[in-house]
Enzyme design. Structure first.
Site, short mmCIF file in Angstrom:
data_model
loop_
_atom_site.label_atom_id
_atom_site.label_comp_id
_atom_site.label_asym_id
_atom_site.label_seq_id
_atom_site.Cartn_x
_atom_site.Cartn_y
_atom_site.Cartn_z
CE LYS B 329 -4.43 -1.75 2.14
NZ LYS B 329 -3.98 -2.99 2.47
CG HIS B 334 -6.55 1.13 1.84
ND1 HIS B 334 -6.98 0.11 1.15
CD2 HIS B 334 -6.72 0.82 3.27
CE1 HIS B 334 -7.85 -0.77 2.21
NE2 HIS B 334 -7.45 -0.08 3.44
#
Lengths: 88, 406
Positions: B329, B334
């Site tokens: 991430k 995300h």
């Protein structure tokens, strides 16, 4: 003015804690009042709405945010400062 | 007990801020390239969070015709492009009995948020009383899965899974179980998200868990998550079916586990996460020492990374000191309902290329995240089994275990 800010913040915190304003005092912490992390975010939102200010707070590190939430008194002082700074 | 069918991956595709294919994404992960930068969309100046891993230089007209663009939200477009790459690699086409025994299950959380945002603007801000006739079929959460089913004639079990940040891991888990149970022979699965619009970020700002400057998973100075967008889609296939047609096998989907914390709507639970990790290893017949790499949920929030580290320690025991764990991430952001799918690219890279994707942005060790997080630089390592974690808001956890191709 200062007293008005204090009364409104205590009102907001009391509502979140489901207490009477008279049961909230300056030396208490949010934890003492049973306010958890979600409750804290709601309190900050309510303060921003009530005073039309922006509160610098990051939930990832509440203790190191520029906004002191260590006690009810600390919150009142911090908001008083922000109001003076942003609305003065 | 009857023979349980084995499930393998025979195709992979992705589009995200790191690249428009699996090869480009793996190249970026090997370099430790960061896809996060200033957000660019209408009203971004009214946000306090202005960074994200946005897909740059994306031209819908290069991939879809005018009628399709009118019907496909960005999250659907990303899913279709990823599915084209994955199915192209698999060499499969669908007709007759195989079409009826093949389906598509995709994860997604926000649906067509960009479509919603644009049309709310039209009616609320511009005061118009008419919106485009396709708003509903464009924004519905199952639009991506349905459009993939139509483009590829997948006529079997098909639906969309929404479990916030675990959506695509849950979706891929359902695809695995669908084939294992004999309800399908081929499942197209993964997830997609396109939440980078004013309303999407404005809603997240409210929780105050987003970083204004960078995603630094497991680093002591981490200060929140950074959102990305994109999709990844895989072809899951019955092993015997794949072997019979001589397909190239990328990995075996060896295990899956899902748990619920039943505790808090936003705070993660060490126990819930640890049970999911242990459950996936058990389902795959793996011991902790068999697992060489974990793709972490690793959001870069104070709470997630600490709890995830503790959960890995619980599930792995002594071997927690040896297993490599990284959060990609830090590079692709995300991707919420699509994140587990994009992260499975790193899992495949570990198995097939012997390269562990790094956790970039790592600056300061955190004693509460005392694992080998492969800081900043990719690492060469031979691993034969890997896990991919996803722990969602709402306490819904889903962990997938992959093994090297049989």
């Amino acid at each position: 003015m200062a007293q008005d800010i204090e009364a409104r913040i205590i009102g907001i915190i009391a509502e979140q804690a489901v207490l009477e304003p008279g049961d909230v005092s300056g030396d208490q912490t949010l934890e003492d009042l049973g306010i958890d992390s979600l409750g804290l975010v709601e309190v900050i939102f309510a303060i921003e709405e009530a005073f039309d200010i922006s509160v610098p707070f990051n939930a990832n590190d509440p203790t190191e945010s520029e906004f002191d939430i260590s006690s009810v008194r600390a919150i009142i002082d911090a908001v008083t400062g922000l109001v003076a700074e942003q609305k003065g | 007990m009857s023979h349980v069918r084995r499930v393998v991956i025979t195709g992979a595709g992705t589009v995200n801020a790191l690249g428009a294919s699996v090869a480009e994404t793996m190249a970026a992960m090997k370099e430790g390239r960061c896809g996060i930068g200033p957000l660019d969309f209408p009203d971004v100046d009214r946000l306090t969070i202005r960074i994200g891993a946005q897909i740059r230089d994306y031209d819908p007209e290069a991939h879809f015709n005018r009628q399709q663009i009118a019907l496909y939200d960005r999250f659907t477009q990303f899913a279709l492009l990823s599915a084209r790459e994955a199915l192209g690699q698999s060499g499969l086409s669908f007709s007759g009995a195989l079409a009826d025994r093949s389906g598509v299950i995709l994860g997604n959380s926000g649906g067509g948020l960009g479509t919603l945002d644009d049309n709310y603007r039209t009616v609320y801000e511009e005061g118009k009383n008419r919106v485009h006739p396709f708003v509903v079929p464009k924004l519905m959460n199952n639009a991506a899965a349905s459009q993939v089913s139509m483009e590829w004639n997948l006529r079997g079990p098909s639906f969309t899974v929404a479990s916030a940040c675990a959506s695509s891991n849950h979706a891929m888990g359902q695809a695995l179980l669908m084939i294992r149970s004999g309800l399908a022979d081929v499942m197209v699965t993964g997830g997609s998200e396109a939440m980078l619009c004013f309303g999407g970020i404005k809603a997240w700002e409210g929780l105050r868990v987003m970083s204004k400057d960078a995603c630094r998973p497991f680093s002591a100075n981490r200060n929140g998550m950074v959102q990305g967008e994109g999709a990844a889609v895989y072809v899951f296939e019955d092993y015997e079916h794949a072997r019979a047609r001589g397909a190239e096998i990328l990995a075996e989907v060896a295990g899956f586990s899902m748990t619920a914390d039943a505790a808090d709507i936003v705070m993660p639970s060490r126990q819930g996460a640890a049970r999911a990790i242990s459950g996936a290893m058990k389902d795959a017949g793996l011991n902790p020492e068999d697992v060489g790499y974990i793709n972490a949920h690793g959001t870069g929030t104070a709470a997630n990374d600490k709890v995830e580290s503790a959960a890995v320690a619980d599930a792995f025991g002594h071997h927690a000191d040896r297993v490599m764990i990284s959060s990609t991430k830090s590079m692709h952001g995300h991707i919420i309902g699509g994140t587990g799918a994009v992260e499975l690219v790193a899992a495949l890279m570990a198995l097939n290329e012997g390269v562990i994707a790094p956790t970039i942005g790592y600056e300061e060790p955190d004693p509460e995240c005392a694992l080998d997080v492969v800081p900043n630089v990719a690492r060469e390592a031979e691993v034969s089994a890997v896990l991919s974690n996803a722990f969602a808001f709402g306490g819904l956890n889903a962990v997938i275990a992959l093994k090297k191709a049989p």
